[in-house]
Structures are given as structure tokens and as C-alpha cells.
Design a protein around this motif. Structure first.
Motif, PDB file in Angstrom:
ATOM      1  N   ALA A  20     -17.756  23.411  10.712  1.00  0.00           N
ATOM      2  CA  ALA A  20     -16.776  23.634  11.769  1.00  0.00           C
ATOM      3  C   ALA A  20     -15.398  23.156  11.338  1.00  0.00           C
ATOM      4  CB  ALA A  20     -17.224  22.903  13.033  1.00  0.00           C
ATOM      5  N   ARG A  21     -15.370  22.063  10.624  1.00  0.00           N
ATOM      6  CA  ARG A  21     -14.109  21.488  10.169  1.00  0.00           C
ATOM      7  C   ARG A  21     -13.301  22.470   9.330  1.00  0.00           C
ATOM      8  NH1 ARG A  21     -13.537  15.357   8.446  1.00  0.00           N
ATOM      9  NH2 ARG A  21     -11.364  15.305   7.746  1.00  0.00           N
ATOM     10  N   PHE A  22     -14.011  23.316   8.573  1.00  0.00           N
ATOM     11  CA  PHE A  22     -13.321  24.280   7.710  1.00  0.00           C
ATOM     12  C   PHE A  22     -13.384  25.697   8.277  1.00  0.00           C
ATOM     13  CE2 PHE A  22     -14.505  20.863   4.766  1.00  0.00           C
ATOM     14  CZ  PHE A  22     -13.282  20.632   4.150  1.00  0.00           C
ATOM     15  N   GLY A  23     -13.944  25.813   9.464  1.00  0.00           N
ATOM     16  CA  GLY A  23     -14.049  27.151  10.044  1.00  0.00           C
ATOM     17  C   GLY A  23     -15.072  28.017   9.320  1.00  0.00           C
ATOM     18  N   ALA A  29     -12.886  21.795  -0.207  1.00  0.00           N
ATOM     19  CA  ALA A  29     -11.464  22.170  -0.197  1.00  0.00           C
ATOM     20  C   ALA A  29     -11.083  22.893  -1.490  1.00  0.00           C
ATOM     21  CB  ALA A  29     -10.603  20.933   0.003  1.00  0.00           C
ATOM     22  N   LEU A  86     -12.489  26.448  -1.433  1.00  0.00           N
ATOM     23  CA  LEU A  86     -11.703  27.332  -0.573  1.00  0.00           C
ATOM     24  C   LEU A  86     -10.402  27.731  -1.243  1.00  0.00           C
ATOM     25  CD1 LEU A  86     -12.327  25.652   2.890  1.00  0.00           C
ATOM     26  CD2 LEU A  86     -13.037  27.928   2.156  1.00  0.00           C
ATOM     27  N   ARG A  87      -9.742  26.735  -1.794  1.00  0.00           N
ATOM     28  CA  ARG A  87      -8.459  27.006  -2.452  1.00  0.00           C
ATOM     29  C   ARG A  87      -8.653  27.933  -3.647  1.00  0.00           C
ATOM     30  NH1 ARG A  87      -4.013  23.089  -1.711  1.00  0.00           N
ATOM     31  NH2 ARG A  87      -3.774  24.650  -0.081  1.00  0.00           N
ATOM     32  N   ALA A 127      -9.453  31.446  -2.547  1.00  0.00           N
ATOM     33  CA  ALA A 127      -8.227  32.089  -2.059  1.00  0.00           C
ATOM     34  C   ALA A 127      -7.385  32.595  -3.226  1.00  0.00           C
ATOM     35  CB  ALA A 127      -7.434  31.116  -1.207  1.00  0.00           C
ATOM     36  N   LEU A 159     -11.638  41.616   3.715  1.00  0.00           N
ATOM     37  CA  LEU A 159     -11.622  40.539   4.711  1.00  0.00           C
ATOM     38  C   LEU A 159     -12.957  40.412   5.444  1.00  0.00           C
ATOM     39  CD1 LEU A 159      -8.672  42.227   6.626  1.00  0.00           C
ATOM     40  CD2 LEU A 159      -8.580  41.364   4.307  1.00  0.00           C
ATOM     41  N   PRO A 160     -13.464  39.210   5.545  1.00  0.00           N
ATOM     42  CA  PRO A 160     -14.751  38.987   6.217  1.00  0.00           C
ATOM     43  C   PRO A 160     -14.547  38.848   7.720  1.00  0.00           C
ATOM     44  CG  PRO A 160     -14.105  37.030   4.907  1.00  0.00           C
ATOM     45  CD  PRO A 160     -12.917  37.928   5.021  1.00  0.00           C
ATOM     46  N   VAL A 215      -5.327  18.619  -2.200  1.00  0.00           N
ATOM     47  CA  VAL A 215      -6.091  19.426  -1.265  1.00  0.00           C
ATOM     48  C   VAL A 215      -6.122  18.848   0.138  1.00  0.00           C
ATOM     49  CG1 VAL A 215      -7.554  20.420  -3.027  1.00  0.00           C
ATOM     50  CG2 VAL A 215      -8.218  18.278  -1.963  1.00  0.00           C
ATOM     51  N   ASP A 232      -4.061  19.018   2.511  1.00  0.00           N
ATOM     52  CA  ASP A 232      -3.664  19.930   3.582  1.00  0.00           C
ATOM     53  C   ASP A 232      -4.857  20.761   4.047  1.00  0.00           C
ATOM     54  OD1 ASP A 232      -3.647  21.035   1.057  1.00  0.00           O
ATOM     55  OD2 ASP A 232      -2.369  22.701   1.677  1.00  0.00           O
ATOM     56  N   VAL A 233      -5.707  21.103   3.115  1.00  0.00           N
ATOM     57  CA  VAL A 233      -6.901  21.843   3.475  1.00  0.00           C
ATOM     58  C   VAL A 233      -7.852  20.937   4.255  1.00  0.00           C
ATOM     59  CG1 VAL A 233      -8.835  23.184   2.612  1.00  0.00           C
ATOM     60  CG2 VAL A 233      -6.667  23.222   1.390  1.00  0.00           C
ATOM     61  N   LEU A 234      -7.902  19.688   3.836  1.00  0.00           N
ATOM     62  CA  LEU A 234      -8.802  18.726   4.466  1.00  0.00           C
ATOM     63  C   LEU A 234      -8.334  18.303   5.847  1.00  0.00           C
ATOM     64  CD1 LEU A 234      -9.713  16.264   1.587  1.00  0.00           C
ATOM     65  CD2 LEU A 234     -11.264  17.727   2.863  1.00  0.00           C
ATOM     66  N   ASP A 235      -7.032  17.971   5.939  1.00  0.00           N
ATOM     67  CA  ASP A 235      -6.564  17.340   7.165  1.00  0.00           C
ATOM     68  C   ASP A 235      -5.980  18.323   8.162  1.00  0.00           C
ATOM     69  OD1 ASP A 235      -7.335  15.108   5.881  1.00  0.00           O
ATOM     70  OD2 ASP A 235      -5.342  14.565   5.180  1.00  0.00           O
ATOM     71  N   THR A 251      -8.844  25.142  11.682  1.00  0.00           N
ATOM     72  CA  THR A 251      -9.717  25.859  10.754  1.00  0.00           C
ATOM     73  C   THR A 251      -8.891  26.401   9.609  1.00  0.00           C
ATOM     74  OG1 THR A 251      -9.428  27.808  12.133  1.00  0.00           O
ATOM     75  CG2 THR A 251     -11.409  26.501  12.470  1.00  0.00           C
ATOM     76  N   TRP A 252      -9.414  26.255   8.421  1.00  0.00           N
ATOM     77  CA  TRP A 252      -8.757  26.710   7.196  1.00  0.00           C
ATOM     78  C   TRP A 252      -8.937  28.208   7.064  1.00  0.00           C
ATOM     79  CZ3 TRP A 252      -5.717  26.514   3.174  1.00  0.00           C
ATOM     80  CH2 TRP A 252      -6.042  27.194   2.014  1.00  0.00           C
ATOM     81  N   ARG A 253      -7.870  28.955   7.386  1.00  0.00           N
ATOM     82  CA  ARG A 253      -7.992  30.403   7.362  1.00  0.00           C
ATOM     83  C   ARG A 253      -7.253  31.024   6.189  1.00  0.00           C
ATOM     84  NH1 ARG A 253     -12.016  32.456   8.934  1.00  0.00           N
ATOM     85  NH2 ARG A 253     -12.304  30.854   7.402  1.00  0.00           N
ATOM     86  N   SER A 254      -7.957  31.804   5.429  1.00  0.00           N
ATOM     87  CA  SER A 254      -7.359  32.584   4.348  1.00  0.00           C
ATOM     88  C   SER A 254      -8.423  33.490   3.784  1.00  0.00           C
ATOM     89  CB  SER A 254      -6.794  31.674   3.272  1.00  0.00           C
ATOM     90  OG  SER A 254      -6.309  32.435   2.202  1.00  0.00           O
ATOM     91  N   MET A 255      -8.655  34.584   4.483  1.00  0.00           N
ATOM     92  CA  MET A 255      -9.707  35.544   4.072  1.00  0.00           C
ATOM     93  C   MET A 255      -9.349  36.157   2.732  1.00  0.00           C
ATOM     94  SD  MET A 255      -7.022  36.446   5.509  1.00  0.00           S
ATOM     95  CE  MET A 255      -6.213  36.612   7.076  1.00  0.00           C
TER      96      MET A 255
END
Lengths: 145, 145
Positions: free
Chosen positions: A13-16, A52, A55-56, A59, A144-145, B125, B127-130, B134-138
Motif C-alpha cells: 500500500a505504501r508504494f501503491g 524504491a 520502482l525507479r 521507470a 500502462l498497467p 531514493v 523521495d520514493v520512500l517518503d 502512492t508512487w505513480r509512474s506507469m
DNA sequence: GTGTGAGTTCATGTCGACATGAAGTCAAGT
DNA sequence: ACTTGACTTCATGTCGACATGAACTCACAC
């Protein structure tokens, strides 16, 4: 240093993300969270950092396999080479994106009936056309998901 | 302007592609080459330009579906919006790649046993963590063919 | 003590972008 | 005439990255 442990639900949930994504990343070796007495995953701070990074990196268009190399804590001699190659690939990609952006920007402003007939536009891709060799640039895909 | 027509074999070879790739792109509507008397595909100059655009766009990480929009010669009002959105997405991606490059570069130079424990690395990282949301970037995925 | 909700494993399905193979057509060279 | 090689369509397989569902366990509120 309190390394507070979170559940898979909280962490996702924290990262969506959805929980199955975290399980999948674990399956392919990107994560190794601890387990509590009942066998449930407990994510610590370094796991969060790893997520993190994933995800980065995703991306930036990298595959999970490539990201695994990045996260691998093996400091063998080949690792240096792999990372170097990695940065080089990122640079290649960014250059391609710059060109692609210019191309799209012109397509945006150009009023030609069919863009592919605009001489300015054609000029932007002549290197791909005339570089008589093979056009090499292995790349990703998907949407895009 | 001699619009010399080439076969699918010649055309594919020119770009270092296999013929089935060109057929596939045609299947999904990216290409519409002419046909000769015997039903064989004949690629003209604009087809070559379109292929070049496809390659360049793919190298920038775009899906075939997205590229279709780019190549679509419909100049409706929504097209402008789509292209604008497209450029914005390219910019987002490039920014992500810039960050990812910095991250990888540090992983390259850092001598920490486990990179995820290096404070400099973690700082990259946060900014992604904190970013408590939700971290959005499809984004895309997949590797080298 | 019995739901309820979050967790678990394992199997199978989906989606994009091709890859591969079967079966047949066609023109050009010997 | 006949082989050869490039072409055609149509069907099915592959691969990465998940999505979905079945069948089950577990801690906790009531």
C-alpha cells in the motif's frame, strides 16, 4: 536503529502496489524479506530501499533481470563491467528519447497532411534510413498497467 | 521523385529486421504497403520513413499502440492533446532515467558491502520512500531480443 | 468458538510483441 | 518442366511481468 517490520499489505500500500507484485519480485530474486513465526513476510528498511530502487529502475525502462544485477551484493570483477554497460545503455536510451522527442514535437507543430511526407520530418530519421548498416538498438516495450 | 518499391525481404534486411516483424506491424495497423499483382508487399519511401519512426519510437520505450497514434494521419482535435501528452511522458521518463543513472553511478563507485545500506544511496531514493502517497509512474519493461 | 480479513502456496490465465512452423503460391534460372 | 527461394496466410508457441483464483492457515474481535 529501529528496523520496524511491516506486513506485505502495508508495504504494498505504501508504494501503491498490489501484494502479488511483491511476491513476484521475491520469486525472481529481487527481494528476500524476513518471515515471522507464522511464515508471513516482514519487510524491513532495506527491503523498502530495494523496492524504491526497483520502482525507479523500472521507470527508467530496465527489466527485472537487469535490476537484479544492480541489487546484487556480489562485488565480483564482472559487476563493475555490468554496471558500466548499464550506464552506457541508459545514455543511449536518453539520446534516443531526445531524438524521439524532437520528432514528436515536430509532428505536433507540423501542419502537413501526412507527417511522413514533411521534408523536415523525413530529415529527422534519415540517419536511421541511410545508415546503410543494420539499425541496432535493442529495447523494451509494453504499456500502462 | 522515383518512389522505388522494395520487397519485404530487402526492406527488412535494410533495417536489420526479420520479415515477420514487418508483417506483424502491418497486422497491428502501423504499416500499409502496396501490393503487386501477385499480392506481395511493396514498400515505398513513405513506408521506409514510417519504419524509421517506429524504430526510433520503440527505442524511446513507446508501445506499438502509442506509435500508432503518432503515425495516424488523422488531424482531429484530440490528436494535438495526445501528442502533447506524449511529449510530457517522454519528459517524465527522461527525468526518471537521469535519477536512475545517478543511482547506478553511485552503486558503481560505492564500496559499501551492501549498496542498500550506503547512506548516500538511500538518500537518492528517499523521495520514493517518503512521498507518503502512492508512487505513480506507469512504465514499460522487458529486455533485449 | 466463530467469523472476518490478511496472510500463505501453487496453478493457471493474460497481454504485448513477436517467433516459429505448416502449407501453399509465384517468378526466375537451368 | 522443375527446382529453388522468396513470398503468402493462418495457427500456434514463447517470454517477461504480472493477474487471478483455488484451497488453506492464522491472529484477533466479538
Amino acid at each position: 536503529m529501529k528496523s520496524s517490520l511491516r506486513s506485505i499489505g502495508d508495504t504494498a500500500a505504501r508504494f501503491g502496489l498490489k501484494t502479488n507484485v511483491l511476491r513476484h519480485w521475491e520469486d525472481v530474486g529481487l527481494l528476500k524479506p524476513e518471515r515471522d513465526g507464522a511464515g508471513r513476510r516482514r519487510y524491513g528498511d532495506d527491503d523498502l530501499v530495494r523496492i524504491a530502487v526497483i520502482l525507479r529502475s523500472k521507470a527508467a525502462g530496465m527489466s527485472l533481470e537487469q535490476i537484479a544485477v544492480l541489487l546484487d551484493d556480489d562485488h565480483g570483477p564482472q559487476r563493475h563491467r555490468v554496471l558500466q554497460e548499464h550506464i552506457a545503455e541508459l545514455d543511449r536510451r536518453m539520446e534516443e528519447m531526445r531524438r524521439s522527442r524532437a520528432m514528436t514535437l515536430h509532428a505536433f507543430k507540423c501542419e502537413a497532411h501526412d507527417i511522413t511526407r514533411c521534408p523536415h520530418f523525413r530529415a529527422m530519421v534519415t540517419d536511421v534510413l541511410d545508415g546503410s548498416g543494420t539499425w541496432r538498438s535493442m529495447e523494451p516495450s509494453q504499456a500502462l498497467p
